[in-house]
Design a protein around this motif. Structure first.
Motif, PDB file in Angstrom:
ATOM      1  N   UNK A 210       0.832  -1.212   0.000  1.00 45.37           N
ATOM      2  CA  UNK A 210       0.000   0.000   0.000  1.00 45.37           C
ATOM      3  C   UNK A 210       0.862   1.254   0.000  1.00 45.37           C
ATOM      4  N   UNK A 211       1.970   1.221   0.743  1.00 47.02           N
ATOM      5  CA  UNK A 211       2.882   2.371   0.717  1.00 47.02           C
ATOM      6  C   UNK A 211       3.464   2.571  -0.676  1.00 47.02           C
ATOM      7  N   UNK A 212       3.790   1.460  -1.353  1.00 42.40           N
ATOM      8  CA  UNK A 212       4.268   1.565  -2.733  1.00 42.40           C
ATOM      9  C   UNK A 212       3.192   2.153  -3.634  1.00 42.40           C
ATOM     10  N   UNK A 213       1.940   1.777  -3.393  1.00 44.75           N
ATOM     11  CA  UNK A 213       0.847   2.331  -4.188  1.00 44.75           C
ATOM     12  C   UNK A 213       0.671   3.816  -3.967  1.00 44.75           C
ATOM     13  N   UNK A 214       0.768   4.253  -2.719  1.00 48.29           N
ATOM     14  CA  UNK A 214       0.639   5.688  -2.434  1.00 48.29           C
ATOM     15  C   UNK A 214       1.772   6.462  -3.104  1.00 48.29           C
ATOM     16  N   UNK A 215       2.991   5.928  -3.009  1.00 52.39           N
ATOM     17  CA  UNK A 215       4.119   6.594  -3.657  1.00 52.39           C
ATOM     18  C   UNK A 215       3.944   6.639  -5.168  1.00 52.39           C
ATOM     19  N   UNK A 216       3.365   5.582  -5.734  1.00 53.88           N
ATOM     20  CA  UNK A 216       3.114   5.554  -7.177  1.00 53.88           C
ATOM     21  C   UNK A 216       2.126   6.642  -7.583  1.00 53.88           C
ATOM     22  N   UNK A 223      -1.438  10.957 -14.982  1.00 58.63           N
ATOM     23  CA  UNK A 223      -1.041  10.058 -16.074  1.00 58.63           C
ATOM     24  C   UNK A 223      -1.824  10.380 -17.345  1.00 58.63           C
ATOM     25  N   UNK A 224      -1.145  10.285 -18.470  1.00 56.58           N
ATOM     26  CA  UNK A 224      -1.782  10.628 -19.753  1.00 56.58           C
ATOM     27  C   UNK A 224      -2.519   9.411 -20.299  1.00 56.58           C
ATOM     28  N   UNK A 225      -3.607   9.069 -19.624  1.00 50.88           N
ATOM     29  CA  UNK A 225      -4.462   7.967 -20.054  1.00 50.88           C
ATOM     30  C   UNK A 225      -5.907   8.399 -19.822  1.00 50.88           C
ATOM     31  N   UNK A 226      -6.778   8.083 -20.753  1.00 50.20           N
ATOM     32  CA  UNK A 226      -8.148   8.577 -20.678  1.00 50.20           C
ATOM     33  C   UNK A 226      -8.912   8.047 -19.472  1.00 50.20           C
ATOM     34  N   UNK A 227      -8.598   6.841 -19.027  1.00 50.76           N
ATOM     35  CA  UNK A 227      -9.327   6.267 -17.894  1.00 50.76           C
ATOM     36  C   UNK A 227      -9.191   7.151 -16.660  1.00 50.76           C
ATOM     37  N   UNK A 228      -7.972   7.615 -16.389  1.00 55.28           N
ATOM     38  CA  UNK A 228      -7.752   8.458 -15.215  1.00 55.28           C
ATOM     39  C   UNK A 228      -8.601   9.730 -15.287  1.00 55.28           C
ATOM     40  N   UNK A 229      -8.597  10.380 -16.424  1.00 48.24           N
ATOM     41  CA  UNK A 229      -9.295  11.663 -16.542  1.00 48.24           C
ATOM     42  C   UNK A 229     -10.811  11.489 -16.504  1.00 48.24           C
ATOM     43  N   UNK A 230     -11.321  10.462 -17.146  1.00 53.70           N
ATOM     44  CA  UNK A 230     -12.782  10.297 -17.123  1.00 53.70           C
ATOM     45  C   UNK A 230     -13.265   9.917 -15.727  1.00 53.70           C
ATOM     46  N   UNK A 284      -7.805  11.952  -5.571  1.00 53.43           N
ATOM     47  CA  UNK A 284      -7.383  11.018  -6.620  1.00 53.43           C
ATOM     48  C   UNK A 284      -8.164   9.718  -6.462  1.00 53.43           C
ATOM     49  N   UNK A 285      -8.804   9.287  -7.547  1.00 48.97           N
ATOM     50  CA  UNK A 285      -9.599   8.056  -7.498  1.00 48.97           C
ATOM     51  C   UNK A 285      -8.727   6.830  -7.283  1.00 48.97           C
ATOM     52  N   UNK A 286      -7.438   6.929  -7.576  1.00 51.44           N
ATOM     53  CA  UNK A 286      -6.578   5.751  -7.469  1.00 51.44           C
ATOM     54  C   UNK A 286      -6.374   5.311  -6.022  1.00 51.44           C
ATOM     55  N   UNK A 287      -6.572   6.212  -5.076  1.00 51.18           N
ATOM     56  CA  UNK A 287      -6.556   5.787  -3.676  1.00 51.18           C
ATOM     57  C   UNK A 287      -7.711   4.816  -3.401  1.00 51.18           C
ATOM     58  N   UNK A 288      -8.832   5.019  -4.060  1.00 52.55           N
ATOM     59  CA  UNK A 288      -9.952   4.088  -3.918  1.00 52.55           C
ATOM     60  C   UNK A 288      -9.635   2.727  -4.515  1.00 52.55           C
ATOM     61  N   UNK A 337      -2.011   0.207 -11.205  1.00 49.91           N
ATOM     62  CA  UNK A 337      -2.581   1.246 -10.350  1.00 49.91           C
ATOM     63  C   UNK A 337      -2.349   2.625 -10.952  1.00 49.91           C
ATOM     64  N   UNK A 338      -1.160   2.847 -11.490  1.00 50.33           N
ATOM     65  CA  UNK A 338      -0.854   4.132 -12.105  1.00 50.33           C
ATOM     66  C   UNK A 338      -1.813   4.448 -13.244  1.00 50.33           C
ATOM     67  N   UNK A 339      -2.231   3.419 -13.988  1.00 49.94           N
ATOM     68  CA  UNK A 339      -3.112   3.613 -15.132  1.00 49.94           C
ATOM     69  C   UNK A 339      -4.585   3.777 -14.752  1.00 49.94           C
ATOM     70  N   UNK A 340      -4.926   3.599 -13.491  1.00 51.76           N
ATOM     71  CA  UNK A 340      -6.297   3.811 -12.977  1.00 51.76           C
ATOM     72  C   UNK A 340      -7.287   2.754 -13.461  1.00 51.76           C
ATOM     73  N   UNK A 341      -6.830   1.585 -13.847  1.00 51.76           N
ATOM     74  CA  UNK A 341      -7.762   0.555 -14.305  1.00 51.76           C
ATOM     75  C   UNK A 341      -8.633   0.077 -13.150  1.00 51.76           C
TER      76      UNK A 341
END
Length: 559
Positions: A210-216, A223-230, A284-288, A337-341
């Motif tokens: 989880x710490x690695x995920x937070x740092x990521x 990130x320049x990916x549409x999933x993150x922005x939408x 940031x949704x990636x924390x979820x 995780x970085x890509x927000x999938x």
């Protein structure tokens, strides 16, 4: 009606075709490892080795489904089903399909333990290799940079190496007669050899991941990916009443700077609803998504609660602390995780549903499954598999589908055309891409265009295999993994994230398999059911000496 039979007439588990827990668990682990290396080979895009590894993973998953036989639950001393149980097919919480006698139960458990002791020679070293090398052998960081990216790499490598070391020391213990002795009686067993059994190890490694995920997340803020922005824009718009099916993800395409979807929301609305609290509170949704991975790992560990060290043989019990961590730690997990999938949401919802259904909490299971259905479209493929699982049943499957429809209804009513265009037609109208890690993508390299026919045939075969394995939690998870892996393999556009859902289901299946021996008994006539279900007590000894009373002789028939 009771019939007295000699003890030698007790059914042989081999005669039932039950290959035992060990080979099925080994096949599930091999399938997980092969899928993990396949998607990591080229970051989820097509390649020769990547395709071969994915095919091996799907084949190993199919083998696990074909070899699995649900372990029946022991009978209640009164001759009735336990209070938490109900007849198969009626949607009750019991996993078992037919009652068995204590003698037969002891025979099954002895067979399972003897087979499971041979497991470390095959699958566990491969799992340790995948965990240890996965975070090290990685590709460019893409959008992560700076000291936080280095910290994320370091923490992920530490988590993987610690989990791999735990598997190695746990499965390298004694064999033969000494493996059946208590841990304190095994000569030369060092305290560090219990590393794979430690609950503290689980929380330490999960904390590192989880710490690695937070740092990521901090190292790649945009990130320049549409999933993150939408996901970011749609989740932020929910408190203001914005409809994600009518939104666009930047003021204009010129300011967007991302290749991909600009004004299309391809998911079902509850993906953003579930992630909205993390977007609003933490930005940031990636924390979820990271929290969903942690929840899935915790539920998987709880699913293994009945598996005491050594209960299912060297490996499965001794590595009990490590197995749930496979949900979080795999090659390129921080890249995902970085890509927000969004697959972590589905894995978490299904983990809660499996744990609740096996424990008899039907409403919790129904709601969790409904949330998965309301978050992403292809979860509907799992409805037949859930309906065939006696602990979930047809009524709960129908209830989950109905509740999911109610959860999605406000967006459908607000803009039916927008909803259909984004959530249905966009996905159906995708073109086959040559870089897709799937059979259609593979065929495209040879100028072949596969229609829907091959995919339909493959899915029918997957459902048939899943139906054969129905009956307990492991059978549901294995069947669901095979169905979702087959759908990904035959899809027009399949990439890294699509295979992480069957991988998560394989981990759930492995946890249920590891818990199966102690869940249904410990070999001395006493059975347990973890997670709030029924708890059995030893049956009273028969009055006719060597004779045994057998209830319902049809229980010897194959399930």
């Amino acid at each position: 009606m009771s019939v007295s039979v000699p003890p030698q007439r007790t059914a042989n588990p081999r005669r039932r075709g039950n290959g035992g827990v060990g080979p099925v668990l080994a096949s599930a682990l091999v399938g997980w490892c092969a899928l993990a290396w396949g998607i990591a080979a080229k970051d989820g895009r097509y390649g020769g080795w990547a395709m071969a590894s994915v095919l091996l993973g799907v084949a190993a998953t199919g083998l696990a489904v074909a070899r699995h036989r649900p372990v029946p639950a022991p009978p209640h001393p009164s001759g009735r089903l336990p209070a938490a149980a109900s007849p198969p097919g009626r949607g009750g919480p019991a996993d078992g399909a037919r009652p068995v006698t204590p003698d037969r139960h002891r025979s099954v458990m002895h067979h399972l333990r003897s087979v499971a002791r041979r497991l470390p020679g095959s699958a566990w070293p491969l799992a340790a290799l995948t965990l240890g090398l996965g975070p090290i052998v990685r590709h460019p960081r893409y959008y992560a940079c700076g000291p936080l990216a280095v910290l994320a790499d370091t923490l992920a490598i530490a988590a993987g190496l610690l989990a791999a070391a735990a598997i190695i020391v746990a499965t390298a213990g004694p064999t033969g007669r000494s493996a059946r002795l208590p841990r304190s009686a095994v000569p030369g067993r060092a305290p560090w050899a219990r590393l794979g059994e430690s609950a503290g190890l689980f929380w330490v490694v999960l904390g590192l991941a989880c710490a690695a995920g937070i740092a990521t997340v901090r190292a790649a803020p945009e990130p320049r990916i549409d999933v993150f922005h939408l996901l970011q824009v749609s989740a932020a718009g929910l408190p203001h009443g914005a409809d994600m099916y009518r939104q666009q993800w930047a003021p204009s395409r010129a300011e967007y700077g991302v290749r991909g979807l600009f004004d299309v929301y391809p998911y079902l609305p509850w993906t953003s609803v579930l992630l909205a609290p993390f977007r609003l509170l933490l930005g940031d949704v990636r924390y979820g998504l990271l929290a969903a991975l942690a929840l899935a790992a915790a539920c998987t560990r709880r699913l293994m609660g009945a598996a005491r060290p050594g209960a299912s043989g060297r490996g499965a019990g001794m590595a009990a602390a490590v197995l749930p961590l496979l949900v979080v730690i795999f090659p390129e997990s921080m890249y995902a995780l970085q890509q927000s999938w969004t697959e972590p949401l589905l894995v978490a919802c299904l983990a809660v549903a499996v744990l609740a259904a096996r424990g008899g909490r039907g409403w919790v299971a129904l709601v969790a499954f409904a949330l998965a259905l309301a978050a992403k479209q292809h979860v509907v493929l799992l409805l037949p598999v859930a309906a065939a699982w006696p602990a979930f049943g047809v009524r709960r499957a129908a209830g989950a589908a109905g509740l999911a429809a109610l959860l999605v209804a406000p967006w459908v009513l607000a803009g039916p055309r927008d909803f259909v265009d984004d959530a249905i037609w966009t996905n159906l109208h995708y073109q086959v891409l040559a870089e897709s890690l799937s059979v259609p993508g593979w065929a495209a390299h040879f100028g072949l265009a596969l229609g829907f026919g091959p995919a339909l045939v493959a899915l029918v075969a997957a459902y048939a295999a899943a139906w054969r394995a129905r009956g307990d939690a492991a059978g549901f998870c294995l069947g669901a993994a095979l169905v979702t892996a087959t759908a990904a393999l035959m899809n027009k556009q399949t990439f890294f994230n699509h295979y992480t859902l069957p991988m998560g289901l394989l981990v759930l299946a492995a946890a249920a398999l590891a818990a199966a021996p102690s869940e249904h008994g410990n070999g001395n006539g006493q059975g347990e059911r973890d997670g709030g279900g029924a708890r059995e007590v030893p049956a009273p000894p028969p009055a006719d000496g060597p004779q045994r009373s057998v209830e319902n002789r049809s229980s010897d028939a194959p399930s």
